[in-house]
Design a protein around this motif. Structure first.
Motif, PDB file in Angstrom:
ATOM      1  N   LYS A   1       5.562  25.199  -7.341  1.00 39.93           N
ATOM      2  CA  LYS A   1       6.472  24.093  -7.046  1.00 39.93           C
ATOM      3  C   LYS A   1       6.799  24.001  -5.560  1.00 39.93           C
TER       4      LYS A   1
ATOM      5  N   PHE B   1       1.639  10.660   3.291  1.00 39.49           N
ATOM      6  CA  PHE B   1       1.768  10.854   1.848  1.00 39.49           C
ATOM      7  C   PHE B   1       0.852  11.987   1.418  1.00 39.49           C
ATOM      8  N   THR B   2       1.389  12.919   0.666  1.00 39.29           N
ATOM      9  CA  THR B   2       0.580  14.043   0.220  1.00 39.29           C
ATOM     10  C   THR B   2       0.059  13.756  -1.185  1.00 39.29           C
ATOM     11  N   VAL B   3      -1.243  13.738  -1.302  1.00 34.74           N
ATOM     12  CA  VAL B   3      -1.861  13.335  -2.554  1.00 34.74           C
ATOM     13  C   VAL B   3      -2.967  14.319  -2.909  1.00 34.74           C
TER      14      VAL B   3
ATOM     15  N   ILE C   1      -6.799   1.419  -1.915  1.00 40.85           N
ATOM     16  CA  ILE C   1      -6.280   1.670  -0.573  1.00 40.85           C
ATOM     17  C   ILE C   1      -7.120   2.782   0.031  1.00 40.85           C
TER      18      ILE C   1
ATOM     19  N   LEU D   1       2.239   2.219  -3.375  1.00 39.19           N
ATOM     20  CA  LEU D   1       1.249   2.817  -4.260  1.00 39.19           C
ATOM     21  C   LEU D   1       0.975   4.257  -3.852  1.00 39.19           C
ATOM     22  N   LEU D   2       0.937   4.493  -2.532  1.00 39.46           N
ATOM     23  CA  LEU D   2       0.725   5.852  -2.046  1.00 39.46           C
ATOM     24  C   LEU D   2       1.885   6.746  -2.462  1.00 39.46           C
ATOM     25  N   ALA D   3       3.087   6.200  -2.378  1.00 36.87           N
ATOM     26  CA  ALA D   3       4.251   6.980  -2.773  1.00 36.87           C
ATOM     27  C   ALA D   3       4.182   7.325  -4.259  1.00 36.87           C
ATOM     28  N   ASP D   4       3.681   6.370  -5.055  1.00 33.86           N
ATOM     29  CA  ASP D   4       3.482   6.639  -6.482  1.00 33.86           C
ATOM     30  C   ASP D   4       2.556   7.826  -6.687  1.00 33.86           C
ATOM     31  N   ALA D   5       1.442   7.800  -5.947  1.00 34.14           N
ATOM     32  CA  ALA D   5       0.459   8.871  -6.090  1.00 34.14           C
ATOM     33  C   ALA D   5       1.072  10.209  -5.687  1.00 34.14           C
ATOM     34  N   GLU D   6       1.897  10.172  -4.643  1.00 33.36           N
ATOM     35  CA  GLU D   6       2.548  11.399  -4.180  1.00 33.36           C
ATOM     36  C   GLU D   6       3.472  11.921  -5.280  1.00 33.36           C
TER      37      GLU D   6
ATOM     38  N   GLU E   1       3.156  16.586 -11.478  1.00 35.89           N
ATOM     39  CA  GLU E   1       2.190  17.513 -12.040  1.00 35.89           C
ATOM     40  C   GLU E   1       2.549  18.940 -11.645  1.00 35.89           C
ATOM     41  N   ALA E   2       2.967  19.084 -10.400  1.00 37.83           N
ATOM     42  CA  ALA E   2       3.294  20.418  -9.894  1.00 37.83           C
ATOM     43  C   ALA E   2       4.533  20.979 -10.597  1.00 37.83           C
ATOM     44  N   ILE E   3       5.495  20.121 -10.802  1.00 37.22           N
ATOM     45  CA  ILE E   3       6.742  20.589 -11.408  1.00 37.22           C
ATOM     46  C   ILE E   3       6.574  20.755 -12.912  1.00 37.22           C
TER      47      ILE E   3
ATOM     48  N   GLN F   1      -6.926  14.648  -7.741  1.00 38.85           N
ATOM     49  CA  GLN F   1      -6.986  13.952  -9.040  1.00 38.85           C
ATOM     50  C   GLN F   1      -6.592  12.485  -8.928  1.00 38.85           C
ATOM     51  N   SER F   2      -5.873  12.129  -7.864  1.00 35.30           N
ATOM     52  CA  SER F   2      -5.475  10.725  -7.704  1.00 35.30           C
ATOM     53  C   SER F   2      -6.490   9.931  -6.893  1.00 35.30           C
TER      54      SER F   2
ATOM     55  N   ARG G   1      -5.491  -2.405  -7.197  1.00 33.55           N
ATOM     56  CA  ARG G   1      -5.748  -2.439  -5.757  1.00 33.55           C
ATOM     57  C   ARG G   1      -6.364  -1.129  -5.330  1.00 33.55           C
TER      58      ARG G   1
ATOM     59  N   SER H   1       3.202  11.415  -8.437  1.00 30.92           N
ATOM     60  CA  SER H   1       2.458  11.962  -9.576  1.00 30.92           C
ATOM     61  C   SER H   1       1.994  13.386  -9.274  1.00 30.92           C
ATOM     62  N   LEU H   2       1.736  13.667  -8.011  1.00 35.11           N
ATOM     63  CA  LEU H   2       1.357  15.027  -7.625  1.00 35.11           C
ATOM     64  C   LEU H   2       2.531  15.971  -7.842  1.00 35.11           C
ATOM     65  N   LEU H   3       3.687  15.506  -7.416  1.00 35.55           N
ATOM     66  CA  LEU H   3       4.903  16.311  -7.567  1.00 35.55           C
ATOM     67  C   LEU H   3       5.190  16.590  -9.036  1.00 35.55           C
TER      68      LEU H   3
ATOM     69  N   ALA I   1       0.824  -1.197   0.000  1.00 39.22           N
ATOM     70  CA  ALA I   1       0.000   0.000   0.000  1.00 39.22           C
ATOM     71  C   ALA I   1       0.864   1.257   0.000  1.00 39.22           C
ATOM     72  N   GLU I   2       1.936   1.232   0.793  1.00 39.00           N
ATOM     73  CA  GLU I   2       2.756   2.437   0.925  1.00 39.00           C
ATOM     74  C   GLU I   2       3.459   2.772  -0.394  1.00 39.00           C
TER      75      GLU I   2
ATOM     76  N   ARG J   1      -7.415   5.097   3.542  1.00 39.38           N
ATOM     77  CA  ARG J   1      -6.742   5.441   4.790  1.00 39.38           C
ATOM     78  C   ARG J   1      -7.283   6.755   5.334  1.00 39.38           C
TER      79      ARG J   1
END
Lengths: 835, 233
Positions: free
Chosen positions: B3, B223-225, B172, A821-826, A832-834, B228-229, B170, A828-830, A818-819, B174
């Motif tokens: 940024k 985790f900062t999300v 998740i 996948l969460l890191a992946d999502a984080e 997008e921001a950059i 959109q995700s 999957r 993707s946010l970065l 899970a962690e 939380r």
């Protein structure tokens, strides 16, 4: 005719004899044998293939006995015979079939069904004034036994008929039914039970199930076996196209399947999963130039639609039905003359059961075709063929009764007359799945049912059942009784969402509009993104959104391909028995001749490039590919055991600092890949296969992984619902904004931290070990291969491993914690921001 | 968003406060040594037990222990409990002596401010603790239920935000913090308190057009999300 049947024949009353004669029938020997046994109070297991007149054999003793009663005695007679079936449709079907002989002989018996669909007022009346013969399901029987007047209701019960017993006893439903049978035997000590079963490996297990077990001494019913019947004609479909190495769709074989359908009157096309059913149905219709009536039948379709298909089948207006296990059990749907099994059969007994659906005339051979979808499955089909010819069986071992089911039963017994602790314990031990139940486990389960079973005694005031001064445990509050009744049963469905045709408003928002097509599991719906297309109910649908608990879809434009993969491998793991046959086949080159040429050639290649394991050996290969290093193992122990092995192996490789990245498996083998050179590490002895595959992986490694895995959480959720810790969600109870129920994952975490040996964790652990992890099988395998591991270091992938590696992308792989996948999502946010 | 804020998203500037969401599910202001925790829901299991659900009676102990660990690590001077400290009005009377002792130890040498919540409109008064419906610090309002129209920044609880995302077959789900530049809603800290998906309509008026970030709590990591995700339930 044997002596017994001669005697029995004379027991057959005149009216029955002339009924048989009028139809030009002879009562069959096994039917008379059952009659004889029953008349002497002996319970019997009848094992017979389909079409042998099992149902009539089961009911004949009851019909004969009831016919001996005078009209006035009959009027006063309460419940005489209970018939229990695993499917409510089967109960309804049998009731219909029973009406024919009864009305033709003019017998004035009352015959009724009782299922979840029976109206409440009728059910209430049935408890007050029962029919002579009641046809019902295990859940309804449990409810009746929890009734306050259960002891009167069942006091004169003479016979219980258990249909499709082999299918019932392999699940928690079987546990529940066993407990209910134990109670029935107690309420009516002269009770005779009759079990009806397809052929099984160990009939003795079922014979024990039918009768009360005595302390320290096994006890079993009589056994009547009907052998013979014509040998089924089974073939493996030869496809003009080459069999692929992997995949489960059997796409290449569709033209041949269609051709076979056109050559027969009525064909059943069995597949292993709902998704496969949808796929095959779609593909067949693409080829269906003659517009043959081909229908689809699986458990997720709307009930109305299923009933329509069934009715069309009985009336003979269909040419083929693509179906899943929903049609596995013995419903007589009419004149099927061909059964096609697409994909691997997974077990010889399952295959025979399916083949038995064709040609219900006992003495004519069934016709069946096996369609392998890939080369491994071709091996499996060939093995199954051999097994069927040898009439070999691979039904699972007898169950150890589950504790969550016991907790439910204890509540039910407290709702009835109440119980005395010692007496109930003794009674429960007479049920064969619970014959070895320890007093300690019983007491802890009772404590759980009463106050939650926590070592911190916090809930004495809120007990669900209480012991009175007289020592009798009774349900404490009407609320607790209500709670029990609402939560009865052992089937915990994943939450289902309705799929409804909708339309789009001008503003582009979805709106409910059309009819309901069926239901999908919520996890499937969760994966859908707006605009996704998928196959359901035989159509390509477009996902438009969720409204409430409904999935709103529109029909996709013509020619649009489904985007969400609609295939999956078989849900059932390869049976131990078939696995052994497949391994033997690999080792014996002579047997390759009977395989499709591309399959035997594939095995030849494997022999040339690597090696084929001899019987009893486990082959392990290592090879590099890209910048990764692979390890391939071929235990042939089924997907579940392989998944567990994959997780544990990866953990060990991690500890050995081999930097494993992932693994993938199917029913036959498993591939692990890593950043470090695994082959080299083996050669220079820094990594030992013996250590890697040591049985001790089932110790701490397993515990560490299991305690936090979603597998345990899932098993715990089922146990929590069945045992009554958490209330079931009922249809109509809309999800409200705020969550009302407490998530079982949170409960699990708290319980594990504070009372890790709680009885419900024990129950969940037992379920996970047997059902989801196949630990026993994995353990047996590790023991078996000790000293028989053949290691081959290769320069590149082997033919066998390719077929396993092709599963990548179809199966989820390790490393997706899970962690991560969460890191992946984080990330993707970065990005997008950059970006 | 620019940024910089994305890279430093672990610190929230709300009003005059610079707040760090902690992986345990609390919010911390190091300058003021202020710790904010929400929705402890103490004695929830015993509350449900009265209605027949006999859930493990360890939630209060578990919640207090977890909070004690956070307090030992961050060493705050002031703790604001943002309401629903108790699952119901009678919760304090059901608390065991052992748990009461842990709770007392937690309040020692520290200023506690108990904000009232809908579950505990009248929480017990402890010495060295204040009970208030709302408090303002550094231009930020601390209250239980978030207000739809705010003119000044706020920090609230009540909604039990949770985030769900889906990847590689999957899903998740939380607990999480949800925030924008003027508002932060804390996850429920209680061990048996679940969460409400941040895409639920209850959040719409608070974060119009889904302009927010979530800080997802998972296995002691944060985790900062962005929205959109995320997916809805």
């Amino acid at each position: 005719m044997t002596r017994v049947s001669n005697v029995a024949h004379s027991m057959l009353p005149e009216i029955f004899q002339s009924w048989f004669a009028a139809r030009g029938w002879q009562p069959r020997a096994h039917q008379l044998e059952l009659l004889d046994n029953a008349s002497q109070g002996r319970s019997t297991l009848l094992v017979a293939p389909t079409g042998a007149g099992k149902t009539l054999a089961g009911f004949l003793p009851s019909l004969v006995d009831l016919s001996s009663l005078t009209p006035s005695a009959l009027k006063k007679r309460g419940l005489h015979t209970l018939y229990i079936s695993p499917l409510k449709a089967l109960a309804v079907d049998i009731a219909r079939n029973l009406e024919t002989p009864v009305s033709e002989m003019g017998l004035p018996f009352t015959i009724e069904t009782r299922t979840g669909d029976t109206p409440a007022h009728k059910r209430a009346r049935q408890a007050e004034r029962p029919p002579h013969i009641l046809l019902t399901t295990p859940e309804q029987l449990a409810l009746l036994l929890a009734h306050r007047h259960a002891s009167q209701l069942f006091a004169d019960l003479k016979t219980v008929i258990l249909d499709e017993l082999h299918a019932l006893v392999t699940s928690k439903r079987g546990d529940l039914l066993a407990l209910d049978l134990a109670r029935l035997h107690r309420l009516s000590p002269s009770l005779v039970t009759i079990g009806l079963s397809a052929t099984v490996r160990e009939p003795i297990d079922l014979q024990r199930y039918l009768v009360p077990q005595l302390k320290n001494q096994a006890h079993q019913s009589e056994l009547v076996c009907v052998t013979g019947g014509a040998q089924a004609k089974i073939g493996i479909l030869k496809s003009a196209k080459r069999l692929p190495l992997a995949g489960h769709t059997a796409l290449a074989s569709m033209p041949e399947i269609y051709k076979a359908i056109t050559a027969h009157h009525m064909t059943l096309v069995f597949v292993n999963t709902r998704m496969q059913a949808e796929f095959v149905f779609q593909e067949l219709w693409k080829l269906n130039d003659a517009s043959l009536p081909i229908a689809l039948h699986h458990g997720s379709l709307d009930v109305g639609q299923r009933r329509k298909v069934e009715a069309a089948m009985v009336s003979g207006t269909l040419r083929a039905i693509v179906c899943t296990a929903t049609l596995d059990l013995g419903i007589d749907w009419g004149d099927v003359d061909l059964v096609i099994n697409v994909g691997a059969p997974k077990g010889a007994s399952r295959l025979m059961q399916r083949i038995g659906r064709s040609n219900h005339r006992f003495d004519e051979p069934s016709q069946a075709l096996l369609v392998p979808a890939n080369r491994f499955e071709a091996l499996e089909c060939q093995a199954a063929l051999g097994a069927v010819e040898a009439a070999a069986q691979d039904t699972p071992d007898a169950r150890i009764g589950a504790l969550d089911v016991l907790a439910q039963h204890i509540l039910g017994m407290a709702c009835a007359d109440g119980f005395n602790t010692d007496e109930l314990y003794d009674e429960i031990c007479t049920a064969s799945p619970y014959a070895t139940l320890t007093r300690e486990d019983f007491d802890r389960t009772l404590d759980f049912a009463a106050t939650g079973g926590y070592s911190l005694r916090a809930y004495e005031h809120f007990a669900k059942i209480k012991q009175g001064r007289d020592g009798i445990w009774r349900i404490a509050t009407p609320r607790a009784a209500q709670h029990y009744r609402m939560n009865i049963g052992t089937i915990v469905e994943s939450t289902m969402l309705k799929v409804r045709l909708g339309r789009m408003t001008k503003a582009g928002t979805p709106q409910r509009g059309g009819r309901v097509l069926g239901e999908v599991e919520d996890y499937f719906a969760e994966g859908l993104v707006l605009g996704d297309t998928f196959i359901f109910a035989g159509e390509v649908l477009r996902f438009e959104g969720l409204i409430g608990n409904e999935v709103i879809v529109t029909r996709a434009a013509k020619g649009v391909d489904p985007k969400i993969p609609a295939y999956a491998g078989g849900k059932f793991p390869l049976s131990t028995f078939l696995a052994e046959r497949v391994r033997a086949m690999l080792a014996n080159e002579k047997e390759w001749e009977s395989l499709p040429p591309e399959v035997s050639q594939w095995l030849e290649w494997q022999k040339e490039k690597s090696v084929l394991p001899k019987k009893g050996e486990l082959l392990v290969e290592s090879f590099p590919s890209g910048d990764r290093f692979y390890l391939a193992l071929y235990p042939f122990e089924g997907r579940l055991a392989h998944q567990t092995l994959g997780v544990l192996l990866t953990k060990r490789l991690e500890r050995a600092r081999m930097k494993p990245l992932g693994f993938v498996c199917n029913d036959f083998g498993i591939c692990v890949w890593a950043l470090c050179d695994l082959g080299e590490a083996m050669r220079n002895n820094s990594l030992s296969l013996d250590d890697l595959l040591h049985e001790d992986m089932l110790g701490d490694d397993l515990e560490e992984w299991l305690s936090d895995s979603s597998i345990m959480k899932r098993a715990f959720r089922y146990c929590a619902v069945i045992s009554g810790l958490i209330e079931r969600r009922h249809p109509g109870q809309e999800k409200s904004g705020r969550q009302v129920t407490v998530s079982t994952d949170l409960v699990y975490d708290v319980l594990r931290r504070h009372e890790p040996d709680h009885i419900l964790l024990k129950a969940a652990r037992a379920d996970a070990a047997s059902g989801l992890l196949d630990l026993k099988r994995l353990g047996d395998m590790l023991k078996r291969i000790r000293g028989h591991v053949v290691f081959k270091a290769l320069e590149k992938v082997s033919p066998l491993s390719v077929a396993v590696l092709l599963e990548i992308g179809r199966e989820s792989v390790y490393g997706e914690a899970a962690e991560d996948l969460l890191a992946d999502a984080e990330r993707s946010l970065l990005e997008e921001a950059i970006g | 968003m620019n940024k910089e804020s994305a890279q430093q998203s672990a610190i929230l500037s709300i009003g005059g406060l610079r707040l760090t969401p902690d992986a345990s599910g609390v919010l911390y202001e190091s300058h003021e040594k202020l710790l904010i925790v929400s929705d402890l829901h103490l004695e929830k299991a015993s509350s449900l037990a009265r209605r027949g659900s006999l859930l493990p009676p360890y939630d209060t102990l578990d919640t207090l222990k977890r909070l004690s660990l956070v307090v030992d690590r961050l060493r705050p001077q002031t703790i604001i409990s943002l309401g629903d400290t108790w699952h119901d009005t009678h919760g304090p009377s059901r608390m065991s002596d052992d748990n009461a002792a842990i709770f007392t130890a937690l309040r020692k040498n520290m200023d506690w401010i108990f904000i009232t919540g809908n579950h505990d409109p009248d929480p017990p008064h402890f010495s060295s603790a204040r009970v208030m419906d709302e408090i303002q610090m550094g231009g930020v309002h601390f209250r239980h239920e978030p207000k739809i129209k705010i003119t000044e920044p706020e920090i609230a609880g009540h909604l039990h935000p949770a985030a769900k995302l889906r990847a590689k077959g999957r899903s998740i789900r939380r607990k999480c913090f949800i925030s924008d530049s003027t508002r932060c809603i804390l996850p429920a800290f209680g061990s048996l308190t679940g969460g409400l998906n941040v895409l639920d309509k209850a959040f719409d008026p608070l974060f119009p057009e889904q302009k927010f970030l979530t800080h997802i709590v998972s296995s002691d990591q944060l985790f900062t999300v962005g929205p959109q995700s995320l997916v809805s339930d």
